[in-house]
Design a protein around this motif. Structure first.
Motif, short mmCIF file in Angstrom:
data_model
loop_
_atom_site.label_atom_id
_atom_site.label_comp_id
_atom_site.label_asym_id
_atom_site.label_seq_id
_atom_site.Cartn_x
_atom_site.Cartn_y
_atom_site.Cartn_z
N GLN A 117 0.81 -1.22 0.00
CA GLN A 117 0.00 0.00 0.00
C GLN A 117 0.84 1.27 0.00
O GLN A 117 0.29 2.36 -0.16
CB GLN A 117 -0.94 0.00 1.21
CG GLN A 117 -1.98 -1.11 1.16
CD GLN A 117 -2.80 -1.22 2.43
OE1 GLN A 117 -2.85 -2.26 3.06
NE2 GLN A 117 -3.45 -0.13 2.82
N ILE A 118 2.15 1.14 0.18
CA ILE A 118 3.01 2.33 0.20
C ILE A 118 4.18 2.16 -0.76
O ILE A 118 4.67 1.05 -0.94
CB ILE A 118 3.53 2.64 1.62
CG1 ILE A 118 4.28 1.45 2.20
CG2 ILE A 118 2.38 3.04 2.55
CD1 ILE A 118 5.01 1.76 3.47
N GLU A 119 4.60 3.25 -1.33
CA GLU A 119 5.66 3.20 -2.34
C GLU A 119 7.03 2.90 -1.75
O GLU A 119 7.86 2.27 -2.40
CB GLU A 119 5.71 4.52 -3.10
CG GLU A 119 4.50 4.77 -4.00
CD GLU A 119 4.64 6.04 -4.82
OE1 GLU A 119 5.74 6.64 -4.80
OE2 GLU A 119 3.66 6.43 -5.47
N SER A 120 7.29 3.35 -0.53
CA SER A 120 8.63 3.26 0.04
C SER A 120 9.01 1.84 0.46
O SER A 120 10.20 1.55 0.64
CB SER A 120 8.74 4.18 1.26
OG SER A 120 7.94 3.69 2.33
N LEU A 121 8.03 0.94 0.64
CA LEU A 121 8.26 -0.41 1.15
C LEU A 121 8.95 -0.37 2.51
O LEU A 121 9.72 -1.26 2.87
CB LEU A 121 9.10 -1.24 0.17
CG LEU A 121 8.51 -1.47 -1.22
CD1 LEU A 121 9.43 -2.34 -2.06
CD2 LEU A 121 7.11 -2.09 -1.14
N ASN A 122 8.66 0.67 3.28
CA ASN A 122 9.26 0.86 4.60
C ASN A 122 8.20 0.62 5.67
O ASN A 122 7.14 1.26 5.66
CB ASN A 122 9.84 2.27 4.70
CG ASN A 122 10.58 2.51 6.00
OD1 ASN A 122 9.99 2.48 7.07
ND2 ASN A 122 11.87 2.76 5.90
N LYS A 123 8.50 -0.26 6.62
CA LYS A 123 7.52 -0.61 7.65
C LYS A 123 7.13 0.59 8.52
O LYS A 123 5.98 0.72 8.94
CB LYS A 123 8.10 -1.73 8.54
CG LYS A 123 7.12 -2.41 9.48
CD LYS A 123 6.13 -3.26 8.71
CE LYS A 123 5.34 -4.20 9.59
NZ LYS A 123 6.07 -5.41 10.01
N SER A 124 8.07 1.47 8.77
CA SER A 124 7.79 2.67 9.56
C SER A 124 6.74 3.54 8.87
O SER A 124 5.84 4.08 9.51
CB SER A 124 9.06 3.48 9.79
OG SER A 124 9.97 2.76 10.61
N ASP A 125 6.85 3.65 7.55
CA ASP A 125 5.87 4.44 6.78
C ASP A 125 4.51 3.76 6.78
O ASP A 125 3.47 4.43 6.81
CB ASP A 125 6.36 4.62 5.35
CG ASP A 125 7.61 5.49 5.27
OD1 ASP A 125 7.87 6.24 6.24
OD2 ASP A 125 8.32 5.42 4.25
#
Length: 219
Positions: free
Chosen positions: A142-150
C-alpha cells in the motif's frame, strides 16, 4: 483513551515456518523445471532475511536472475503460499485468538501491519477469521517506500492513534514503533534475533504476556 496494538503477521501471529519451506521448495522446483536453477533450495538464506518485502527477497535469493524471472517466482511463490494456507498447512501462534478476544474486551483496537503482500495477508485473515477482532490489515504493497515505519505511520494517521504499541519479531517492527512514538514490543519467536530484540522496549516469549502488560501500556 483507547489503546491501539499493531501486530506484524509473519513470525508474530502466523507461524510462517510451517508453510515457508514447503512453498519455497515448490517455487524452486518450478525454477528447476525451467532450467534456471541448480542446487538446493536456499531456505537458510530466506530465514536470515525473513521480514523484508518480497521484492527484496527475490533480489537476494536470485541475484543473477532477471527482474522478469524474479517477478515470475514472486507470483508463483505467492500462489503456493496461499494454496498451502487454504489447505490448512499453516498455523497461528499459540493464544492469538485468546489474546485478541481479551484485547477487544478491554476496548483495544487491533491492526495488522505486514511486509507480506495483500492477497497473502487476506488468505490468512480469512482462513482464521481474524477480522472479527482486527480493525484493518495493512500490506507493504500500500506504500511506495516499502518501509515498515511508513506503513505504521499510515495506520497512525488514518486512525489518529496517540497511544499504543507495535508487536513484532524483527527490527523493522521495532523501528516502526519508535519512529511513530509507540511502544516497541519484540516477540522472541522463530525468526527473532537477539541483537534486534535488544532494541525493543519490551520482549515477550508468548503472546499471553501481553495481557499482563496491558495496564502499563495504558499509562
Amino acid at each position: 483513551m483507547s489503546l491501539s496494538l499493531i501486530f506484524d503477521m509473519d513470525g508474530t501471529l502466523f507461524q510462517t515456518d510451517k508453510i515457508l519451506e514447503l512453498s519455497l521448495d515448490d517455487t524452486f522446483d518450478y525454477l528447476r523445471s525451467l532450467d534456471k536453477w541448480n542446487g538446493a533450495t536456499p531456505i537458510d538464506t530466506y530465514r536470515e532475511i525473513m521480514g523484508v518485502p518480497l521484492p527484496k527477497v527475490w533480489e537476494t535469493l536470485l541475484p543473477n536472475h532477471s527482474n522478469k524471472d524474479r517477478e515470475l517466482m514472486n507470483d508463483y511463490f505467492l500462489k503456493r503460499l496461499i494454496e498451502n494456507i487454504k489447505n490448512g498447512k499453516g498455523a497461528l501462534y499459540p493464544h492469538v485468538r485468546e489474546v485478541f478476544s481479551y484485547l477487544k474486551e478491554k476496548n483495544c483496537s487491533i491492526y495488522i501491519a505486514s511486509n507480506g503482500l495483500t492477497a497473502y495477508l487476506h488468505a490468512i485473515v480469512n482462513y482464521y477469521h481474524l477480522d472479527q477482532w482486527v480493525t484493518e490489515t495493512f500490506s507493504i504493497q500500500q506504500i511506495e517506500s516499502l518501509n515498515k515505519s511508513d506503513l505504521v505511520q499510515t495506520i497512525v494517521k488514518k486512525y489518529r492513534i496517540t497511544q499504543g504499541a507495535v508487536v513484532g519479531d524483527r527490527l523493522s517492527d521495532i523501528n516502526a514503533a519508535k519512529d511513530n512514538q509507540l511502544v516497541a514490543i519484540g516477540c522472541n519467536f522463530d525468526f527473532a534475533r537477539k541483537d534486534e530484540l535488544a532494541k525493543a522496549d519490551l520482549v515477550i516469549d508468548d503472546l499471553l504476556e501481553l495481557k499482563k502488560m496491558l495496564p502499563n501500556l495504558s499509562k
